[in-house]
Enzyme design. Structure first.
Site, PDB file in Angstrom:
ATOM      1  N   GLY A  67     -74.517 -10.862  -5.465  1.00  0.00           N
ATOM      2  CA  GLY A  67     -73.339 -11.609  -5.019  1.00  0.00           C
ATOM      3  C   GLY A  67     -72.346 -11.708  -6.153  1.00  0.00           C
ATOM      4  O   GLY A  67     -72.700 -11.494  -7.315  1.00  0.00           O
ATOM      5  N   CYS A  94     -80.423  -8.899  -8.574  1.00  0.00           N
ATOM      6  CA  CYS A  94     -79.201  -9.253  -9.305  1.00  0.00           C
ATOM      7  C   CYS A  94     -78.908 -10.757  -9.173  1.00  0.00           C
ATOM      8  O   CYS A  94     -79.658 -11.570  -9.694  1.00  0.00           O
ATOM      9  CB  CYS A  94     -78.050  -8.383  -8.822  1.00  0.00           C
ATOM     10  N   TYR A  95     -77.882 -11.152  -8.434  1.00  0.00           N
ATOM     11  CA  TYR A  95     -77.618 -12.591  -8.266  1.00  0.00           C
ATOM     12  C   TYR A  95     -78.863 -13.283  -7.696  1.00  0.00           C
ATOM     13  O   TYR A  95     -79.203 -14.405  -8.093  1.00  0.00           O
ATOM     14  CB  TYR A  95     -76.427 -12.811  -7.319  1.00  0.00           C
ATOM     15  N   HIS A 178     -80.306  -2.827  -9.480  1.00  0.00           N
ATOM     16  CA  HIS A 178     -80.209  -2.573  -8.036  1.00  0.00           C
ATOM     17  C   HIS A 178     -81.121  -1.414  -7.624  1.00  0.00           C
ATOM     18  O   HIS A 178     -80.701  -0.255  -7.686  1.00  0.00           O
ATOM     19  CB  HIS A 178     -78.753  -2.250  -7.667  1.00  0.00           C
ATOM     20  N   GLU A 180     -81.798  -0.590  -4.743  1.00  0.00           N
ATOM     21  CA  GLU A 180     -81.351  -0.044  -3.455  1.00  0.00           C
ATOM     22  C   GLU A 180     -80.309   1.060  -3.591  1.00  0.00           C
ATOM     23  O   GLU A 180     -80.088   1.820  -2.652  1.00  0.00           O
ATOM     24  CB  GLU A 180     -80.802  -1.175  -2.563  1.00  0.00           C
ATOM     25  N   GLY A 234     -65.192  10.076  21.780  1.00  0.00           N
ATOM     26  CA  GLY A 234     -65.699  11.348  21.273  1.00  0.00           C
ATOM     27  C   GLY A 234     -66.517  11.139  20.014  1.00  0.00           C
ATOM     28  O   GLY A 234     -67.172  12.044  19.518  1.00  0.00           O
ATOM     29  N   ASP A 237     -70.838   6.827  18.237  1.00  0.00           N
ATOM     30  CA  ASP A 237     -71.272   5.530  18.788  1.00  0.00           C
ATOM     31  C   ASP A 237     -70.965   5.420  20.286  1.00  0.00           C
ATOM     32  O   ASP A 237     -71.833   5.073  21.087  1.00  0.00           O
ATOM     33  CB  ASP A 237     -70.596   4.353  18.058  1.00  0.00           C
ATOM     34  N   LYS A 376     -75.343   3.362  11.738  1.00  0.00           N
ATOM     35  CA  LYS A 376     -74.818   4.634  12.253  1.00  0.00           C
ATOM     36  C   LYS A 376     -75.834   5.777  12.097  1.00  0.00           C
ATOM     37  O   LYS A 376     -75.970   6.602  12.992  1.00  0.00           O
ATOM     38  CB  LYS A 376     -73.523   4.998  11.533  1.00  0.00           C
TER      39      LYS A 376
END
Ligand code: XMP
Length: 520
Positions: A67, A94-95, A178, A180, A234, A237, A376
């Site tokens: 954060g 982290c935070y 991090h 991730e 198109g 999603d 997505k």
């Protein structure tokens, strides 16, 4: 959207990983990494977490995000120490790591910023780093943890800052870096160790296996008689949503394709053709005049989003008024849209994305959003499983308001024409060099600034076109594509050669954050 009250998800995936968001830019990335390891993850804002909510969610593990605050800031987002007393494994990133340290009575201080690739020294063997044999991690912090009572320190940075710790006799960890982000090489291994070796999470998330359930859920929701309207663009999603609806309710789905005049060159024809190849034959509505009449002269994108949302809704309403058996409106909303649209208070609303924020208050219909729990890349997996062709599944995301958000300053038909032609040149050139599929989005933007040029020995004051080509995992963060110079040269030559009003081409190199992907 609530995990606990949504029986579709709650019945199928027990014991998710709960990512508690403290406003960090990588919160979605954490959730996606967890899902890539086949464990379902939810993101919730820290303010929504209390003991009752936690009991209801019943997570197998909790991850606290990073954060932008310092733990001592007056406005710093905090959560009570009770969270550490639940017998649920916690990983603070982290935070999140600083917050755990501070809840334990430890101290945090502003230090030398450590940003980017940073070497760490592991000083204690621990399951968290089991099988992880790298030395470098990705850091992004200025505050550092001085001490954590009742803990063992597992790793330090070369500044002698704490890089990882574990609370004694608890499965509670903090990492300053991090794991991730892809730049922490093999960082997923650390998350994997936390989920399966430290916590007892079970693999419960196999997106492809959910297709039948999604179809059943649509059938159950819509019933046997109602029709459902869906606007198809198109893109992946809306196409996947329409396809699922078609399987579920057959001819009772009414797909419409609205040409709002803000499409890329040749897009309307291409989309209608692509969709008919998979049996979706949309009602084509040529509405460009009504959209453009209202947009001409507008100066900011939020106003345009509002106008476009309203005009879409009017068209939907006209269709629904003509056929009262259409009782539902389907949208291809995905998980980041939902999270970004306000389930996370105290994060600024950056843009009113059409899917979630653009429909006016008066448009009151039953909404069905089958993809709202998916990212997505997961929607793409569902699309693949359904056999939807690659050209649709791998198409770049294109914003609902189309080229309207790629025109900075006053909206004019001239600028619209420039954005349309220039974007086509960018996309076609990337396709020619085989680069299109490697990037998230690629387009051209036009503003009001001018640049003096020489065309045919004459001085001309032309427009500046900015090219934006980015990599992104989910649209929440992005970095510019390091485009080979010869490709950039070709794009530039074509744009200035084929569009007489353009005298300068620039390339946008700012990542998101601090920038955004679209210019406005
Ligand atoms: P930003 O510009 O917010 O974009 O960094 C993140 C992603 O969202 C898309 N985008 C939109 N999509 N309606 C949409 O449906 C919008 O108004 C809108 N604005 C941005 C953008 O193309 C990128 O993929």
């Amino acid at each position: 959207m609530n995990y606990v009250s949504d029986s579709f998800i709650k019945e199928r995936v027990k014991k998710p990983v709960l990512v508690i968001n403290f406003g960090g830019q990588y919160s979605h990335l954490i959730a996606r990494r967890v899902r890539e390891l086949n464990v379902f993850s939810l993101i919730m804002n820290y303010e929504h977490i209390n003991e009752r909510v936690l009991r209801e969610i019943n997570p197998c593990a909790i991850i606290l995000s990073g954060g932008p605050y310092s733990v001592y800031d007056e406005k710093a987002p905090r959560i009570g120490k009770w969270l550490l007393e639940q017998d649920i494994p916690v990983l603070g990133i982290c935070y999140g790591a600083q917050l755990i340290a501070s809840l334990m009575g430890g101290h945090i201080k502003e230090g030398i910023g450590e940003y980017g690739r940073t070497k760490i020294n592991i000083v204690e063997k621990d399951l968290l780093f089991d099988g992880w044999s790298n030395d470098y991690v990705w850091m992004s912090h200025r505050d550092y943890i001085i001490d954590v009572p009742d803990s063992k320190i597992i790793a330090y940075t070369s500044n002698n800052y704490i890089a990882a710790y574990k609370l004694r006799n608890k499965k509670i960890y903090g990492v300053q870096f991090h794991p991730e982000v892809k730049h922490t090489i093999n960082g997923t291994r650390i998350i994997e160790n936390f989920l399966f070796k430290i916590a007892d999470c079970k693999k419960n998330w196999f997106v492809e296996d959910l297709v039948k359930s999604l179809v059943d859920q649509i059938k159950g929701t819509v019933g046997d008689r109602d029709k459902v309207l869906i606007a198809v663009s198109g893109g992946v999603d809306s196409t996947v949503t329409a396809y699922l609806l078609k399987i579920a309710i057959g001819e009772r789905v009414i797909p419409v394709f609205i040409n709002h005049g803000l499409l890329r060159e040749g897009e309307d024809k291409e989309v209608v053709e692509n969709l008919s190849r998979i049996g979706i034959k949309p009602l084509y509505i040529d509405a460009y005049k009504r959209f453009l009449d209202r947009l001409i002269g507008t100066c900011d994108c939020e106003t345009r989003r509002k106008i476009i949302g309203e005009e879409y809704a009017r068209i939907f309403k006209e269709i629904m008024d003509r056929d009262p058996s259409i009782k539902w409106f389907a949208q291809g909303t995905t998980y980041p849209d939902v999270v970004e649209s306000g389930t996370i208070p105290h994060t600024d609303k950056i843009k009113t994305h059409h899917n979630v924020g653009g429909l006016p208050e008066w448009f009151k219909v039953n909404i069905i959003e089958p993809l709202k729990w998916f990212y997505k890349d997961e929607v793409r997996m569902i699309g693949e499983k359904l056999g939807i062709p690659k050209e649709i599944i791998e198409r770049h995301p294109f914003p609902g308001p189309g080229l309207a958000v790629r025109i900075v300053g006053k909206f004019t038909l001239k600028k619209l024409g420039i954005a349309r032609k220039a974007s086509k040149i960018v996309e076609d050139t990337l396709k020619k060099y085989g680069l299109y599929d490697n990037v998230w989005q690629a387009f051209a933007v036009v503003g009001d600034d001018h640049w003096v040029g020489i065309k045919g020995d004459k001085r001309v004051e032309g427009y500046i076109v900015t090219i934006r080509i980015v990599h992104s995992d989910d649209g929440m963060t992005a970095d510019y594509h390091r485009i080979p110079y010869e490709v950039l040269d070709e794009i530039t030559a074509k744009i200035t050669g084929e569009i007489p009003e353009v005298t300068m081409v620039t390339y946008a190199v700012t990542p998101k954050p601090p920038s955004t992907i679209e210019p406005c």
